[in-house]
Design a protein around this motif. Sequence first.
Motif, PDB file in Angstrom:
ATOM      1  N   THR A   9       0.956  -1.558   0.405  1.00 12.12           N
ATOM      2  CA  THR A   9      -0.514  -0.015   0.358  1.00 12.12           C
ATOM      3  C   THR A   9       0.651   1.193   0.137  1.00 12.12           C
ATOM      4  O   THR A   9       0.436   2.564  -0.307  1.00 12.12           O
ATOM      5  CB  THR A   9      -0.688  -0.215   1.206  1.00 12.12           C
ATOM      6  OG1 THR A   9      -0.072   0.017   3.224  1.00 12.12           O
ATOM      7  CG2 THR A   9      -1.724  -1.476   1.112  1.00 12.12           C
ATOM      8  N   ARG A  10       2.513   0.960   0.889  1.00  8.10           N
ATOM      9  CA  ARG A  10       2.392   2.103   0.704  1.00  8.10           C
ATOM     10  C   ARG A  10       3.749   2.703  -0.948  1.00  8.10           C
ATOM     11  O   ARG A  10       3.269   3.700  -0.913  1.00  8.10           O
ATOM     12  CB  ARG A  10       4.095   2.290   1.666  1.00  8.10           C
ATOM     13  CG  ARG A  10       4.652   3.410   1.298  1.00  8.10           C
ATOM     14  CD  ARG A  10       3.952   4.802   2.444  1.00  8.10           C
ATOM     15  NE  ARG A  10       4.940   5.144   2.208  1.00  8.10           N
ATOM     16  CZ  ARG A  10       4.779   6.893   2.599  1.00  8.10           C
ATOM     17  NH1 ARG A  10       4.338   7.069   2.776  1.00  8.10           N
ATOM     18  NH2 ARG A  10       6.173   7.505   2.284  1.00  8.10           N
ATOM     19  N   ARG A  13       0.713   4.273  -2.681  1.00  8.70           N
ATOM     20  CA  ARG A  13       0.375   5.501  -2.875  1.00  8.70           C
ATOM     21  C   ARG A  13       1.617   6.426  -3.512  1.00  8.70           C
ATOM     22  O   ARG A  13       1.909   7.459  -3.570  1.00  8.70           O
ATOM     23  CB  ARG A  13       0.551   6.249  -0.803  1.00  8.70           C
ATOM     24  CG  ARG A  13      -0.811   5.903  -0.489  1.00  8.70           C
ATOM     25  CD  ARG A  13      -0.857   6.297   1.132  1.00  8.70           C
ATOM     26  NE  ARG A  13      -1.449   4.735   2.010  1.00  8.70           N
ATOM     27  CZ  ARG A  13      -0.654   4.728   2.633  1.00  8.70           C
ATOM     28  NH1 ARG A  13       0.612   5.451   3.610  1.00  8.70           N
ATOM     29  NH2 ARG A  13      -0.497   3.692   3.774  1.00  8.70           N
TER      30      ARG A  13
END
Length: 89
Positions: A9-10, A13
């Motif tokens: 997820t990082r 993003r």
Amino acid sequence: MAPPRRRLTRRIRDQVGFSLVAVLVLFLVLRVFGVRSSVAGLVLSVALTIALNVGLSYIGERRAEHARRRPPRDRDGDRGDIRWRDDDR
């Protein structure tokens, strides 16, 4: 000490902003030259760009980890395994 690994997820993003800007600029340039594009094409392009960038960042991090664990090479390109060294050195 190695930095902590980033989660998926990082990584996503981190890549969303770049992907949106890059693809929107590309679509605007194509529009100026008269190439018609659809919203579905724009969304697909953003998704593919994010997927490729996330994959490349993962591969780059794995290669960097692997390189840190590998012993350094000496002048002859050997990795320092003493079983293969010549006795006359």
